[in-house]
Design a protein around this motif. Structure first.
Motif, PDB file in Angstrom:
ATOM      1  N   GLY A  35       1.901   2.663  30.357  1.00  0.00           N
ATOM      2  CA  GLY A  35       1.187   2.781  29.078  1.00  0.00           C
ATOM      3  C   GLY A  35       2.222   3.050  27.990  1.00  0.00           C
ATOM      4  N   MET A  36       1.751   3.527  26.850  1.00  0.00           N
ATOM      5  CA  MET A  36       2.675   3.703  25.717  1.00  0.00           C
ATOM      6  C   MET A  36       3.748   4.752  26.022  1.00  0.00           C
ATOM      7  SD  MET A  36      -0.136   3.477  22.687  1.00  0.00           S
ATOM      8  CE  MET A  36      -1.306   4.531  23.510  1.00  0.00           C
TER       9      MET A  36
ATOM     10  N   VAL B 266       6.398   1.404  37.490  1.00  0.00           N
ATOM     11  CA  VAL B 266       5.280   1.006  38.357  1.00  0.00           C
ATOM     12  C   VAL B 266       4.000   1.034  37.537  1.00  0.00           C
ATOM     13  CG1 VAL B 266       3.970   1.621  40.426  1.00  0.00           C
ATOM     14  CG2 VAL B 266       6.458   1.994  40.366  1.00  0.00           C
TER      15      VAL B 266
ATOM     16  N   ARG C 175      -0.115  -0.152  37.336  1.00  0.00           N
ATOM     17  CA  ARG C 175      -1.287  -0.628  38.090  1.00  0.00           C
ATOM     18  C   ARG C 175      -1.806  -1.972  37.574  1.00  0.00           C
ATOM     19  NH1 ARG C 175      -6.208   3.433  37.688  1.00  0.00           N
ATOM     20  NH2 ARG C 175      -6.018   2.767  35.527  1.00  0.00           N
TER      21      ARG C 175
ATOM     22  N   ARG D 200      -8.689   0.611  20.069  1.00  0.00           N
ATOM     23  CA  ARG D 200      -7.815   1.762  20.311  1.00  0.00           C
ATOM     24  C   ARG D 200      -6.641   1.714  19.338  1.00  0.00           C
ATOM     25  NH1 ARG D 200      -8.722   4.820  25.012  1.00  0.00           N
ATOM     26  NH2 ARG D 200      -7.263   6.195  23.965  1.00  0.00           N
TER      27      ARG D 200
ATOM     28  N   SER E 120      -3.721   4.222  17.211  1.00  0.00           N
ATOM     29  CA  SER E 120      -3.081   5.540  17.188  1.00  0.00           C
ATOM     30  C   SER E 120      -2.185   5.661  15.967  1.00  0.00           C
ATOM     31  CB  SER E 120      -2.229   5.768  18.432  1.00  0.00           C
ATOM     32  OG  SER E 120      -3.051   5.841  19.573  1.00  0.00           O
TER      33      SER E 120
ATOM     34  N   ASN F 248      -2.995   0.459  20.005  1.00  0.00           N
ATOM     35  CA  ASN F 248      -2.309   0.869  21.239  1.00  0.00           C
ATOM     36  C   ASN F 248      -1.696  -0.340  21.944  1.00  0.00           C
ATOM     37  OD1 ASN F 248      -3.371   3.296  20.542  1.00  0.00           O
ATOM     38  ND2 ASN F 248      -4.532   3.624  22.414  1.00  0.00           N
TER      39      ASN F 248
ATOM     40  N   ALA G 134       0.428   0.544  42.596  1.00  0.00           N
ATOM     41  CA  ALA G 134       0.108   1.961  42.350  1.00  0.00           C
ATOM     42  C   ALA G 134       0.595   2.778  43.543  1.00  0.00           C
ATOM     43  CB  ALA G 134      -1.393   2.125  42.178  1.00  0.00           C
ATOM     44  N   PRO G 135       0.959   4.035  43.315  1.00  0.00           N
ATOM     45  CA  PRO G 135       1.441   4.843  44.437  1.00  0.00           C
ATOM     46  C   PRO G 135       0.309   5.272  45.377  1.00  0.00           C
ATOM     47  CG  PRO G 135       1.461   6.132  42.415  1.00  0.00           C
ATOM     48  CD  PRO G 135       0.998   4.763  42.045  1.00  0.00           C
TER      49      PRO G 135
ATOM     50  N   ALA H 271       3.463   9.110  34.349  1.00  0.00           N
ATOM     51  CA  ALA H 271       2.939   8.873  32.989  1.00  0.00           C
ATOM     52  C   ALA H 271       1.719   7.974  33.155  1.00  0.00           C
ATOM     53  CB  ALA H 271       4.010   8.229  32.117  1.00  0.00           C
ATOM     54  N   ASP H 272       0.920   8.277  34.190  1.00  0.00           N
ATOM     55  CA  ASP H 272      -0.176   7.377  34.553  1.00  0.00           C
ATOM     56  C   ASP H 272      -1.532   7.873  34.064  1.00  0.00           C
ATOM     57  OD1 ASP H 272       0.282   9.408  36.384  1.00  0.00           O
ATOM     58  OD2 ASP H 272      -0.304   8.261  38.145  1.00  0.00           O
TER      59      ASP H 272
ATOM     60  N   ILE I  99     -15.788   4.794  18.051  1.00  0.00           N
ATOM     61  CA  ILE I  99     -14.779   4.098  17.250  1.00  0.00           C
ATOM     62  C   ILE I  99     -15.425   2.803  16.771  1.00  0.00           C
ATOM     63  CG2 ILE I  99     -12.388   3.211  17.238  1.00  0.00           C
ATOM     64  CD1 ILE I  99     -12.366   5.913  18.398  1.00  0.00           C
TER      65      ILE I  99
ATOM     66  N   GLY J 284      -5.320  13.379  15.774  1.00  0.00           N
ATOM     67  CA  GLY J 284      -4.514  12.174  16.032  1.00  0.00           C
ATOM     68  C   GLY J 284      -3.144  12.507  16.602  1.00  0.00           C
TER      69      GLY J 284
ATOM     70  N   LEU K 163      -1.135  10.963  21.548  1.00  0.00           N
ATOM     71  CA  LEU K 163      -0.016  10.068  21.880  1.00  0.00           C
ATOM     72  C   LEU K 163       1.293  10.653  21.360  1.00  0.00           C
ATOM     73  CD1 LEU K 163       1.256   7.437  22.821  1.00  0.00           C
ATOM     74  CD2 LEU K 163       0.603   6.437  20.624  1.00  0.00           C
TER      75      LEU K 163
HETATM   76  C1  LIG Z   1     -10.912   8.300  20.628  1.00  0.00           C
HETATM   77  C2  LIG Z   1      -9.449   8.571  20.753  1.00  0.00           C
HETATM   78  C3  LIG Z   1      -8.608   8.432  19.638  1.00  0.00           C
HETATM   79  C4  LIG Z   1      -7.226   8.730  19.720  1.00  0.00           C
HETATM   80  N1  LIG Z   1      -6.433   8.640  18.609  1.00  0.00           N
HETATM   81  C5  LIG Z   1      -5.128   9.004  18.668  1.00  0.00           C
HETATM   82  C6  LIG Z   1      -4.260   8.975  17.509  1.00  0.00           C
HETATM   83  O1  LIG Z   1      -4.639   8.582  16.407  1.00  0.00           O
HETATM   84  N2  LIG Z   1      -2.969   9.404  17.647  1.00  0.00           N
HETATM   85  C7  LIG Z   1      -2.479   9.843  18.840  1.00  0.00           C
HETATM   86  O2  LIG Z   1      -1.296  10.263  18.903  1.00  0.00           O
HETATM   87  N3  LIG Z   1      -3.262   9.855  19.967  1.00  0.00           N
HETATM   88  C8  LIG Z   1      -4.564   9.462  19.916  1.00  0.00           C
HETATM   89  N4  LIG Z   1      -5.347   9.476  21.032  1.00  0.00           N
HETATM   90  C9  LIG Z   1      -4.753   9.858  22.322  1.00  0.00           C
HETATM   91  C10 LIG Z   1      -3.952   8.709  22.931  1.00  0.00           C
HETATM   92  O3  LIG Z   1      -4.749   7.525  23.005  1.00  0.00           O
HETATM   93  C11 LIG Z   1      -3.464   9.091  24.340  1.00  0.00           C
HETATM   94  O4  LIG Z   1      -2.857  10.358  24.265  1.00  0.00           O
HETATM   95  C12 LIG Z   1      -2.454   8.065  24.844  1.00  0.00           C
HETATM   96  O5  LIG Z   1      -3.086   6.833  25.090  1.00  0.00           O
HETATM   97  C13 LIG Z   1      -1.811   8.545  26.156  1.00  0.00           C
HETATM   98  O6  LIG Z   1      -0.849   7.598  26.565  1.00  0.00           O
HETATM   99  P1  LIG Z   1      -0.310   7.602  28.068  1.00  0.00           P
HETATM  100  O7  LIG Z   1       0.704   6.484  28.120  1.00  0.00           O
HETATM  101  O8  LIG Z   1       0.088   8.979  28.456  1.00  0.00           O
HETATM  102  O9  LIG Z   1      -1.577   7.277  28.970  1.00  0.00           O
HETATM  103  P2  LIG Z   1      -2.444   5.943  29.045  1.00  0.00           P
HETATM  104  O10 LIG Z   1      -2.554   5.288  27.720  1.00  0.00           O
HETATM  105  O11 LIG Z   1      -3.716   6.322  29.745  1.00  0.00           O
HETATM  106  O12 LIG Z   1      -1.579   4.978  29.992  1.00  0.00           O
HETATM  107  C14 LIG Z   1      -1.486   5.183  31.374  1.00  0.00           C
HETATM  108  C15 LIG Z   1      -0.918   3.923  32.018  1.00  0.00           C
HETATM  109  O13 LIG Z   1      -0.768   4.169  33.420  1.00  0.00           O
HETATM  110  C16 LIG Z   1      -1.379   3.112  34.154  1.00  0.00           C
HETATM  111  N5  LIG Z   1      -1.868   3.704  35.399  1.00  0.00           N
HETATM  112  C17 LIG Z   1      -2.953   4.493  35.576  1.00  0.00           C
HETATM  113  N6  LIG Z   1      -3.057   4.878  36.860  1.00  0.00           N
HETATM  114  C18 LIG Z   1      -2.012   4.306  37.497  1.00  0.00           C
HETATM  115  C19 LIG Z   1      -1.584   4.321  38.845  1.00  0.00           C
HETATM  116  N7  LIG Z   1      -2.272   5.002  39.773  1.00  0.00           N
HETATM  117  N8  LIG Z   1      -0.472   3.637  39.174  1.00  0.00           N
HETATM  118  C20 LIG Z   1       0.226   2.924  38.236  1.00  0.00           C
HETATM  119  N9  LIG Z   1      -0.141   2.873  36.935  1.00  0.00           N
HETATM  120  C21 LIG Z   1      -1.249   3.557  36.582  1.00  0.00           C
HETATM  121  C22 LIG Z   1      -2.473   2.582  33.268  1.00  0.00           C
HETATM  122  O14 LIG Z   1      -2.803   1.237  33.613  1.00  0.00           O
HETATM  123  C23 LIG Z   1      -1.821   2.702  31.885  1.00  0.00           C
HETATM  124  O15 LIG Z   1      -1.036   1.566  31.588  1.00  0.00           O
HETATM  125  C24 LIG Z   1      -6.706   9.167  20.965  1.00  0.00           C
HETATM  126  C25 LIG Z   1      -7.541   9.277  22.110  1.00  0.00           C
HETATM  127  C26 LIG Z   1      -8.900   8.987  21.994  1.00  0.00           C
HETATM  128  C27 LIG Z   1      -9.788   9.143  23.214  1.00  0.00           C
END
Ligand SMILES: Cc1cc2nc3c(=O)[nH]c(=O)nc-3n(C[C@H](O)[C@H](O)[C@H](O)COP(=O)(O)OP(=O)(O)OC[C@H]3O[C@@H](n4cnc5c(N)ncnc54)[C@H](O)[C@@H]3O)c2cc1C
Length: 390
Positions: free
Chosen positions: A13-14, A33, A35, A49, A51, A108, A132-133, A161-162, A187, A296, A299
């Motif tokens: 993810g991001m 890695v 999914r 979505r 951010s 996003n 996936a693990p 970071a999943d 949204i 906000g 992320l």
């Molecule tokens: C309504 C809403 C509005 C938001 N607005 C904002 C904003 O304006 N600003 C801001 O900073 N944040 C905002 N956020 C929060 C932000 O969207 C999240 O904090 C951010 O997406 C987290 O990123 P991440 O990469 O940690 O997780 P994720 O985006 O969930 O990415 C996880 C990744 O891991 C992968 N994955 C999952 N499980 C596995 C597995 N078992 N094996 C391998 N890969 C796997 C997934 O496919 C995905 O690609 C908002 C959240 C919501 C709900």
């Protein structure tokens, strides 16, 4: 012991992709890695979505050599916060903190795609998609991860970071604390008669805030927090009825809506991992913490985790050294706990019982009266040191 990479990152993810790009750019061998599949480029209508990226997050993304698609980014210079009855109102301007802007709004998927494009250019990064693990085990020198496609990978550090439902966190036996706000965020992407640029605004109502996040041109992303019951009922409305409901509930400054483009809703929860680290293991992003999105910052704090860990790894010799991981945990837990407390207080001050809401109104008044306090709040929200005055 065989070792495939310096660092394995689970979750592209991001946050995971940004860490992979930063460390890959610094020459580390990275196994990413994911999914799902590699992300598609953002095109056509804006995704739901969105951010905001603050100054520190943008600087971190830039350090990895990633180029963001400018045409899909909307920088903003003012944040306008008020309550519904007009008794509390405060406007934060980037210029007051000597900044050109507060950062930008980006989809996003556009950010994730830009990061993956950078990963493709980095020879030391290998992406394992649709994997996936299924299990993980650490020795003194490495950690192994078995994947559901039959592969086994090992590295000196494995990063989870999943996302909020992190498999790696569960496999490592790390528990979480959580809290349900009993709210949903709807949204709604809209096309507006007015150009929606430059300012992001939020109005607090007793059932939750309503917010406008600007997108390029005549587009905006509206966020409508409300009880689950009200939101799910609103989800059933057709576009014309939803448009009328928005025009009735949102402030006049939104102007006329041309159309509702798309909408969806998400439950609002908070979650915090009891530990961010284990033997040759670290968690970050939503895998480590989920905060109320009203400020906000979810992320942003995930990217700040990645920034902190990357700096520690780049300066150290062994990416999985336990003392370095402890430094990461100490620094990031304190910062993330502060953000959780801040978003929690915002929620309770502005959507709680009347006396609490009056306190919330007073805090907006005080922010408006004391530019010093306002500047500190803005520095904090931008991931900058609020005590650094010049
Ligand atoms: C309504 C809403 C509005 C938001 N607005 C904002 C904003 O304006 N600003 C801001 O900073 N944040 C905002 N956020 C929060 C932000 O969207 C999240 O904090 C951010 O997406 C987290 O990123 P991440 O990469 O940690 O997780 P994720 O985006 O969930 O990415 C996880 C990744 O891991 C992968 N994955 C999952 N499980 C596995 C597995 N078992 N094996 C391998 N890969 C796997 C997934 O496919 C995905 O690609 C908002 C959240 C919501 C709900």
């Amino acid at each position: 012991m065989q070792q495939d990479h310096d660092i394995i990152i689970v979750g592209g993810g991001m946050v995971g992709a940004a860490l992979a790009a930063r460390l890959g750019n610094a020459g580390f061998s990275i196994g990413l890695v994911e999914r799902g599949d590699a992300p598609e480029p953002a095109s056509g209508d804006y995704d739901l979505r969105i951010s905001s990226l603050n100054a520190r997050s943008l600087a971190f993304v830039k350090l990895s050599g990633t180029t963001l698609p400018e045409e899909r980014c909307c920088p903003f210079r003012h944040i306008d916060v008020s309550n519904q009855d007009g008794t509390g109102h405060s406007v934060f301007s980037a210029a007051d903190s000597d900044m050109d802007d507060f950062g930008l709004f980006i989809e996003n998927r556009a950010l994730q795609h830009a990061l993956w494009e950078r990963l493709k250019e980095l020879p030391s990064v290998t992406c394992y998609t649709q994997s996936a693990p299924t299990s993980t085990r650490a020795t003194d020198a490495t950690r192994r991860v078995e994947l559901d496609d039959g592969r086994t990978l090992s590295a000196r550090l494995v990063v989870g970071a999943d996302g909020a439902r992190s498999t790696l966190r569960q496999l490592a036996g790390i528990e979480t604390t959580s809290y349900d706000y009993h709210q949903r965020a709807m949204i709604i992407n809209v096309e507006t008669e007015l150009p929606q640029q430059d300012v992001s605004w939020q109005v607090f109502t007793p059932t939750g805030p309503i917010a406008m996040l600007p997108l390029p041109g005549h587009r905006a992303s509206l966020v409508w927090y409300d009880t689950a019951q009200n939101t799910l009922a609103r989800e059933q409305l057709d576009d014309e009825a939803l448009k009328a409901a928005i025009e009735a509930a949102f402030p006049k400054r939104l102007g006329n809506l041309i159309r509702v483009v798309a909408h969806a809703s998400f439950p609002i929860k908070r979650q915090h991992a009891k530990r961010y680290i284990g033997k040759r293991l670290a968690l970050m992003g939503d895998a480590a913490h989920v905060v109320h999105p009203l400020a906000g910052q979810g992320l942003n704090i995930g990217l700040h985790d990645a920034d902190t860990l990357a700096e520690i790894i780049i300066k150290g010799r062994d990416p999985g050294d336990y003392l370095n991981l402890l430094r990461f945990e100490c620094q990031r837990r304190a910062a993330n706990q502060a953000m959780i407390a801040a978003t929690d207080s915002f929620h309770h001050l502005f959507t709680g019982a009347r006396p609490l809401r009056q306190l919330g109104d007073l805090s907006l008044h005080l922010a408006e009266r004391f530019p010093f306090a306002k500047r500190m709040m803005m520095q904090q929200a931008n991931g900058l040191n609020p005590f650094k005055m010049w």
